[in-house]
Design a protein around this motif. Sequence first.
Motif, PDB file in Angstrom:
ATOM      1  N   LEU A   1      -5.128 -17.026  -1.606  1.00  0.00           N
ATOM      2  CA  LEU A   1      -4.925 -18.392  -1.424  1.00  0.00           C
ATOM      3  C   LEU A   1      -3.631 -18.823  -1.457  1.00  0.00           C
ATOM      4  N   ASN A   2      -2.994 -18.188  -2.654  1.00  0.00           N
ATOM      5  CA  ASN A   2      -1.486 -18.607  -2.720  1.00  0.00           C
ATOM      6  C   ASN A   2      -0.705 -18.118  -1.721  1.00  0.00           C
ATOM      7  N   LEU A   3      -0.757 -17.179  -1.399  1.00  0.00           N
ATOM      8  CA  LEU A   3       0.138 -16.529  -0.305  1.00  0.00           C
ATOM      9  C   LEU A   3       0.176 -17.326   1.106  1.00  0.00           C
ATOM     10  N   LYS A   4      -1.092 -17.681   1.290  1.00  0.00           N
ATOM     11  CA  LYS A   4      -1.223 -18.682   2.435  1.00  0.00           C
ATOM     12  C   LYS A   4      -0.901 -20.167   2.278  1.00  0.00           C
ATOM     13  N   GLY A   5      -0.595 -20.445   0.984  1.00  0.00           N
ATOM     14  CA  GLY A   5      -0.165 -21.748   0.684  1.00  0.00           C
ATOM     15  C   GLY A   5      -1.287 -22.712   0.864  1.00  0.00           C
TER      16      GLY A   5
ATOM     17  N   CYS B   1       5.545  -7.456  -6.138  1.00  0.00           N
ATOM     18  CA  CYS B   1       4.600  -8.257  -5.961  1.00  0.00           C
ATOM     19  C   CYS B   1       5.004  -9.381  -6.852  1.00  0.00           C
ATOM     20  N   ARG B   2       4.856  -8.722  -8.407  1.00  0.00           N
ATOM     21  CA  ARG B   2       5.036  -9.769  -9.415  1.00  0.00           C
ATOM     22  C   ARG B   2       6.247 -10.454  -9.260  1.00  0.00           C
ATOM     23  N   ALA B   3       7.370 -10.620  -8.704  1.00  0.00           N
ATOM     24  CA  ALA B   3       8.541 -11.271  -8.349  1.00  0.00           C
ATOM     25  C   ALA B   3       8.108 -12.441  -7.666  1.00  0.00           C
ATOM     26  N   LEU B   4       6.937 -12.358  -6.831  1.00  0.00           N
ATOM     27  CA  LEU B   4       6.618 -13.626  -6.158  1.00  0.00           C
ATOM     28  C   LEU B   4       5.784 -14.667  -6.693  1.00  0.00           C
TER      29      LEU B   4
ATOM     30  N   THR C   1       4.681   2.923   4.394  1.00  0.00           N
ATOM     31  CA  THR C   1       5.091   1.900   3.265  1.00  0.00           C
ATOM     32  C   THR C   1       6.611   1.494   3.153  1.00  0.00           C
ATOM     33  N   GLY C   2       6.704   0.149   2.708  1.00  0.00           N
ATOM     34  CA  GLY C   2       8.272  -0.354   2.453  1.00  0.00           C
ATOM     35  C   GLY C   2       8.268  -1.050   1.215  1.00  0.00           C
ATOM     36  N   GLU C   3       8.706  -2.283   1.082  1.00  0.00           N
ATOM     37  CA  GLU C   3       8.999  -2.860  -0.143  1.00  0.00           C
ATOM     38  C   GLU C   3       7.518  -2.939  -0.889  1.00  0.00           C
ATOM     39  N   PHE C   4       6.600  -3.449   0.292  1.00  0.00           N
ATOM     40  CA  PHE C   4       5.282  -3.421  -0.279  1.00  0.00           C
ATOM     41  C   PHE C   4       4.338  -2.433   0.173  1.00  0.00           C
ATOM     42  N   CYS C   5       2.946  -2.156   0.073  1.00  0.00           N
ATOM     43  CA  CYS C   5       2.188  -1.088   0.383  1.00  0.00           C
ATOM     44  C   CYS C   5       2.445  -0.833   1.910  1.00  0.00           C
TER      45      CYS C   5
END
Lengths: 214, 214
Positions: free
Chosen positions: A20-24, A196-199, A153-157
């Motif tokens: 929900l948060n990622l999608k605002g 992830c935790r930086a977001l 795989t990149g910065e995220f999964c």
Amino acid sequence: MTTLYGYFRSSAAYRVRIALNLKGLAYDQAPVNLVKGEQRGDDFLDRNPQGLVPVLETDDGQRLTQSLAICEYLEERHPDPALLPADAAGRARVRALAQLVASEIHPLNNLRVLKYLVHELEVDDTAKRAWYHHWIHEGFAALEARLTREAGTGEFCHGDTPSLADICLVPQVFNAERFDCDLSAYPTIRRIVASCRALPAFQQAAPEAQPDTT
Amino acid sequence: MTTLYGYFRSSAAYRVRIALNLKGLAYDQAPVNLVKGEQRGDDFLDRNPQGLVPVLETDDGQRLTQSLAICEYLEERHPDPALLPADAAGRARVRALAQLVASEIHPLNNLRVLKYLVHELEVDDTAKRAWYHHWIHEGFAALEARLTREAGTGEFCHGDTPSLADICLVPQVFNAERFDCDLSAYPTIRRIVASCRALPAFQQAAPEAQPDTT
């Protein structure tokens, strides 16, 4: 208004909060205290006969259950920003990584299962911890192997934006840390979780930041 | 050629066989004998480091894991006949019913978990059976409640054509019957499974009809 029935420490509710948060998307929270057994009250069982959180009631009256089904619904109704890649192979990879956590690790280590071990099988605290750690390590070793060797795989999964896989991974790592699992053997998992935790979307979904946090 | 790495009695491989059959897709089978431990051999671990079946290798070189992610991939690449309804709410319902089986029942009762109960926790056969039956009944009671009272239920779990929910349900019922679970309290589940079993796609996917059946 969209309402999320959840519990601050439920991994499955935590996933939906991240999505929900990622999608605002704005939402109210209706906490269901799993430790007090509120999920077995008539009011809640009417919402979800399985007595599990999360349940998402949408502003158009849908009552949705099962965290991954809820995330897929949010993805279909609010496609931007995307939680799944555009290509079918990438989508299959992200869904497989998500399922690895959601179907192979989490179900074995949630509260109702740990309670059964203690109350029905009468295992002691050492054996309960060993059980918990066993399934974490079996699952994370497999996940680490995939994340390390697969080109996706990149910065995220998957790539450089958070996806459904990260939405499942972060709550599972929170849970593992709570049970004092040593995660030093999983540097790629730890690197991705740090990203992830930086977001803000992940920070604001964290168990320590909820209205029912105790 | 598409190749399915599976095992005749694996519920997750069984799901993928049903999906492939419903969509009329041809595939080779490469059996992986889970009882003999072939899933832990180097050859197979290279295909899936988690050491779990199924793995689907597609004719265009994709190597896919996790049964529900594979089914979603097949749905995207071969949309007709559909395994998910056209509307978002219906899709959410089908995915939730599928997840109820795949994330809440099946992971607790598969071979590796039952082995852990016996070898690590040293539970006896009676306690192992009680564990198995407990999670079946907890899950099936919730599923039966939903199927009975929700308007979406038809001849199958959702409407009058088989969906991803039926693809998960039928292997779980097969598994429950194998462990002598009494399913008399779940008439709607039994009615839907009977409808599925009347279809060739389900019959040809059944554990008793595979090349590695023993």
